[in-house]
Motif scaffolding. Sequence first.
Motif, PDB file in Angstrom:
ATOM      1  N   ARG A  54       0.794  -1.166   0.029  1.00 34.91           N
ATOM      2  CA  ARG A  54      -0.043   0.036   0.032  1.00 34.91           C
ATOM      3  C   ARG A  54       0.806   1.187   0.054  1.00 34.91           C
ATOM      4  N   GLU A  55       2.104   1.194   0.825  1.00 34.05           N
ATOM      5  CA  GLU A  55       2.706   2.200   0.963  1.00 34.05           C
ATOM      6  C   GLU A  55       3.407   2.740  -0.507  1.00 34.05           C
ATOM      7  N   GLN A  56       3.730   1.606  -1.107  1.00 32.91           N
ATOM      8  CA  GLN A  56       4.296   1.974  -2.811  1.00 32.91           C
ATOM      9  C   GLN A  56       3.014   2.569  -3.439  1.00 32.91           C
ATOM     10  N   THR A  57       1.860   2.648  -3.356  1.00 32.29           N
ATOM     11  CA  THR A  57       0.867   3.102  -4.276  1.00 32.29           C
ATOM     12  C   THR A  57       0.521   4.391  -3.643  1.00 32.29           C
ATOM     13  N   LEU A  58       1.021   4.818  -2.465  1.00 30.47           N
ATOM     14  CA  LEU A  58       0.494   5.926  -1.758  1.00 30.47           C
ATOM     15  C   LEU A  58       0.896   7.255  -2.526  1.00 30.47           C
ATOM     16  N   GLY A  59       0.015   8.038  -2.811  1.00 27.00           N
ATOM     17  CA  GLY A  59       0.267   9.539  -3.533  1.00 27.00           C
ATOM     18  C   GLY A  59       0.360   9.049  -5.174  1.00 27.00           C
ATOM     19  N   SER A  60       0.461   8.034  -5.441  1.00 23.94           N
ATOM     20  CA  SER A  60       0.806   7.624  -6.984  1.00 23.94           C
ATOM     21  C   SER A  60      -0.406   8.137  -7.918  1.00 23.94           C
ATOM     22  N   ALA A  61      -0.137   7.899  -9.173  1.00 22.10           N
ATOM     23  CA  ALA A  61      -1.085   7.982 -10.196  1.00 22.10           C
ATOM     24  C   ALA A  61      -1.722   7.308 -10.068  1.00 22.10           C
ATOM     25  N   LEU A  62      -3.194   6.984 -10.802  1.00 24.84           N
ATOM     26  CA  LEU A  62      -3.767   5.549 -10.895  1.00 24.84           C
ATOM     27  C   LEU A  62      -3.220   4.457 -11.638  1.00 24.84           C
ATOM     28  N   LEU A  63      -2.422   4.828 -12.556  1.00 24.44           N
ATOM     29  CA  LEU A  63      -2.058   3.531 -13.506  1.00 24.44           C
ATOM     30  C   LEU A  63      -0.705   2.943 -12.853  1.00 24.44           C
ATOM     31  N   ASP A  64       0.157   3.978 -12.025  1.00 25.56           N
ATOM     32  CA  ASP A  64       1.168   3.694 -11.466  1.00 25.56           C
ATOM     33  C   ASP A  64       0.813   2.720 -10.234  1.00 25.56           C
ATOM     34  N   ALA A  65      -0.261   3.214  -9.565  1.00 24.07           N
ATOM     35  CA  ALA A  65      -0.774   2.172  -8.530  1.00 24.07           C
ATOM     36  C   ALA A  65      -1.333   0.911  -8.845  1.00 24.07           C
ATOM     37  N   MET A  66      -1.855   0.846 -10.119  1.00 24.69           N
ATOM     38  CA  MET A  66      -2.353  -0.442 -10.612  1.00 24.69           C
ATOM     39  C   MET A  66      -1.182  -1.271 -10.923  1.00 24.69           C
ATOM     40  N   ASP A  67      -0.105  -0.491 -11.482  1.00 24.64           N
ATOM     41  CA  ASP A  67       0.842  -1.538 -12.016  1.00 24.64           C
ATOM     42  C   ASP A  67       1.857  -2.127 -10.653  1.00 24.64           C
ATOM     43  N   VAL A  68       1.386  -1.687  -9.646  1.00 22.40           N
ATOM     44  CA  VAL A  68       2.162  -2.275  -8.218  1.00 22.40           C
ATOM     45  C   VAL A  68       1.383  -3.462  -7.878  1.00 22.40           C
ATOM     46  N   VAL A  69       0.227  -3.104  -8.116  1.00 19.69           N
ATOM     47  CA  VAL A  69      -0.710  -4.449  -7.813  1.00 19.69           C
ATOM     48  C   VAL A  69      -0.681  -5.502  -8.894  1.00 19.69           C
ATOM     49  N   TYR A  70      -0.611  -5.268 -10.196  1.00 19.69           N
ATOM     50  CA  TYR A  70      -0.207  -6.091 -11.250  1.00 19.69           C
ATOM     51  C   TYR A  70       0.911  -6.657 -10.837  1.00 19.69           C
ATOM     52  N   HIS A  71       2.165  -6.185 -10.530  1.00 14.13           N
ATOM     53  CA  HIS A  71       3.287  -6.758 -10.338  1.00 14.13           C
ATOM     54  C   HIS A  71       3.382  -7.708  -9.236  1.00 14.13           C
ATOM     55  N   ALA A  72       2.634  -7.070  -8.271  1.00 16.92           N
ATOM     56  CA  ALA A  72       2.820  -8.074  -6.872  1.00 16.92           C
ATOM     57  C   ALA A  72       1.855  -9.193  -7.282  1.00 16.92           C
ATOM     58  N   ALA A  73       0.894  -9.300  -8.031  1.00 13.94           N
ATOM     59  CA  ALA A  73      -0.150 -10.208  -8.254  1.00 13.94           C
ATOM     60  C   ALA A  73       0.302 -11.305  -9.452  1.00 13.94           C
ATOM     61  N   GLU A  74       1.710 -10.822 -10.125  1.00 17.67           N
ATOM     62  CA  GLU A  74       2.271 -11.358 -11.027  1.00 17.67           C
ATOM     63  C   GLU A  74       1.585 -11.608 -12.449  1.00 17.67           C
ATOM     64  N   ILE A  75       0.797 -10.610 -12.679  1.00 21.37           N
ATOM     65  CA  ILE A  75       0.033 -10.458 -13.801  1.00 21.37           C
ATOM     66  C   ILE A  75       0.740 -10.041 -15.010  1.00 21.37           C
ATOM     67  N   ALA A  76       0.865 -10.793 -15.994  1.00 23.53           N
ATOM     68  CA  ALA A  76       1.839 -10.363 -16.944  1.00 23.53           C
ATOM     69  C   ALA A  76       1.080  -9.417 -17.792  1.00 23.53           C
ATOM     70  N   LEU A  77       1.795  -8.553 -18.732  1.00 19.28           N
ATOM     71  CA  LEU A  77       1.193  -7.186 -19.325  1.00 19.28           C
ATOM     72  C   LEU A  77       0.102  -7.842 -20.297  1.00 19.28           C
ATOM     73  N   PRO A  78       0.375  -8.932 -21.242  1.00 18.06           N
ATOM     74  CA  PRO A  78      -0.906  -9.207 -22.081  1.00 18.06           C
ATOM     75  C   PRO A  78      -2.024  -9.654 -21.440  1.00 18.06           C
TER      76      PRO A  78
END
Length: 242
Positions: A54-78
């Motif tokens: 959560r701290e990584q997403t704090l104050g971040s732009a929406l897409l950047d915050a989403m990227d943090v979750v995608y990365h943690a959830a190991e969801i590949a780009l496609p």
Amino acid sequence: MNQAGVNQAGVNQAGPAAVFWDMDGTLLDSEPIWDIAMSDFAVRHGIVMSPALREQTLGSALLDAMDVVYHAAEIALPDRDVSGDARWLLDHVGELFDVGLPWRPGAPEALDLLATASIPLVLVTNTVRELTEVALQTIGADRFVATVCGDEVSAGKPAPDPYLRAAAIVGQHPAACLAVEDSPTGAAAATAAGCPTLVVPSAAPVAPGALRRFRPTLAGLGLADFADAWTGQTTGHPDVQR
Ligand SMILES: [Mg+2]
């Protein structure tokens, strides 16, 4: 720091020419709402939102915050439905904003104080325009000479772009203005733009820096406090950090 009224860039004036306000966590106690929304977003992608994540997403732009979750959830780009997920998240936060957005302590009084001194105010937020407009119904759009949103610049905070845009709008050098921020991401953006910053931490500690002055709350601050934060002086209040 040299003498009163002359800051690091040598801009000679008594106080900031304009004050740039972060929104989430600085003016509004909206980070708990983002906590709920980002936690739900993480669950939607099969993971639990840890405090560190959560701290990584704090104050971040929406897409950047989403990227943090995608990365943690190991969801590949496609496999990412970025536009669908962004729509879901915006709708979810919008519903939560509609329920009620509390002010941070002392925030409306601080805005009123600067307005009585005829200091131009600009809202500088990573939040997208659509949600910012909902929040402005609480804050009051007429308090600001302009608002800069996360989807209106090529790079959001921690990039300097939002603050550089705000400085251009008011026709001032960033060093002549004061930013007010609560998060590491937001403070990084202001520092990168060269804006002296009054840091009032909310959900995460912010590292000290040459352009940063810290206060535990906006409550009780006077014009001299904003001027001191801009000049880098520490008189009046202890330079409290969290
Ligand atoms: Mg913030």
